[in-house]
Design an enzyme around this catalytic site. Sequence first.
Site, mmCIF file in Angstrom:
data_model
loop_
_atom_site.group_PDB
_atom_site.id
_atom_site.type_symbol
_atom_site.label_atom_id
_atom_site.label_comp_id
_atom_site.label_asym_id
_atom_site.label_seq_id
_atom_site.Cartn_x
_atom_site.Cartn_y
_atom_site.Cartn_z
ATOM 1 N N HIS A 148 -44.016 41.872 -11.626
ATOM 2 C CA HIS A 148 -44.712 41.127 -12.684
ATOM 3 C C HIS A 148 -45.955 41.883 -13.144
ATOM 4 C CE1 HIS A 148 -46.984 39.968 -9.098
ATOM 5 N NE2 HIS A 148 -47.975 39.616 -9.891
ATOM 6 N N ASP A 185 -49.853 40.501 -14.276
ATOM 7 C CA ASP A 185 -50.541 39.274 -13.875
ATOM 8 C C ASP A 185 -50.702 38.257 -15.014
ATOM 9 O OD1 ASP A 185 -50.849 39.744 -11.157
ATOM 10 O OD2 ASP A 185 -52.586 41.033 -11.497
ATOM 11 N N HIS A 234 -46.457 45.377 -11.095
ATOM 12 C CA HIS A 234 -46.584 45.638 -9.663
ATOM 13 C C HIS A 234 -45.679 44.717 -8.854
ATOM 14 C CE1 HIS A 234 -49.585 42.618 -10.742
ATOM 15 N NE2 HIS A 234 -49.495 42.145 -9.518
ATOM 16 N N ARG A 269 -58.716 39.537 -4.431
ATOM 17 C CA ARG A 269 -58.274 39.924 -5.775
ATOM 18 C C ARG A 269 -59.241 39.420 -6.844
ATOM 19 N NH1 ARG A 269 -52.716 38.373 -9.023
ATOM 20 N NH2 ARG A 269 -53.871 36.592 -9.811
HETATM 21 C C1 SIN Z 1 -50.641 40.314 -6.698
HETATM 22 O O1 SIN Z 1 -49.615 40.128 -7.358
HETATM 23 O O2 SIN Z 1 -51.753 40.230 -7.215
HETATM 24 C C2 SIN Z 1 -50.531 40.681 -5.223
HETATM 25 C C3 SIN Z 1 -50.318 42.136 -5.026
HETATM 26 C C4 SIN Z 1 -50.269 42.502 -3.555
HETATM 27 O O3 SIN Z 1 -50.355 41.609 -2.698
HETATM 28 O O4 SIN Z 1 -50.151 43.689 -3.234
#
Ligand code: SIN
Length: 281
Positions: free
Chosen positions: A103, A105, A257, A272
């Site tokens: 996805h 974000d 990612h 995050r």
């Molecule tokens: C996310 O999608 O923000 C998580 C990415 C991760 O846990 O590496």
Amino acid sequence: MSARLSSIEVRPITGSIGAEIGGVDISQDLSVATIAEIRRALLDHLVIFLRDQEITPAQQLAFVSHFGEPDTYPFVKGLADYPQITPILKLPDETVNFGGIWHSDTVYLPEPPMATVLYAKQLPPTGGDTLFANQYLAYESLSVPFRNILDGLTAINSAAKGSAAQTRSNRVADAGTGLAAVVLEAAHPVVRTHPETGRKALYVNTGHTVRFKGMTEAESAPILDFLYRHQIKPEFCCRFTWRPASIAFWDNRCAQHYPVNDYHGHTRLLHRITLKGDKPY
Ligand code: SIN
């Protein structure tokens, strides 16, 4: 006398995406020139990585704020003193990892975040890597006639799509904001133009995209399924192995990612922060 051109080291980790940045301690004040070089590296490599950054939540927030305005995450509460910092957590008794699907974000928002900065607090002994995929290359590698079709399409992106909604279920259960996923839906171009580089990038993803505007899910599925497979080809990807105090800083406008869920029985915790973005065009 030769002028010093750069204060940071930029080491690409693949031929397509990702670079490690050296020579920066983000717990210290950064010069305007260094901040500009880091931003340039982000634009050039789509995701940048910094190692061995011993920072507090306040220092993470201060660093990130050099590049944009931190936002809050709609579904899970942030840290008590830092609401813009969302804990990305998987506990030893859990099998689902947060965001565990390809996805970009929160593309179900009208103005999705331009970037995300993730800081590693606690990691499993092995596993828990994160993959990133270059969506400029995903677009540019398609045939011109197919690109022309995609250029004219709009995608509907929903927070309620089951596969992604399930990945946040544990954290919504213990720290949810009370917002219902079903209310967040946004229409965005299937191909967006990056506002800083001017390059076109594919902007659909399997986590959140449900259909093309004006078409049913069944009508949209064959092309979307092709794109979901195409846009994560190994040639477009890099894989980042975390160490404690590592940072990944990615550009959501041109990269996707995927956090790898291969560490059941262990805790993984990262902090995050997302940066506000603009309306895709
Ligand atoms: C996310 O999608 O923000 C998580 C990415 C991760 O846990 O590496």
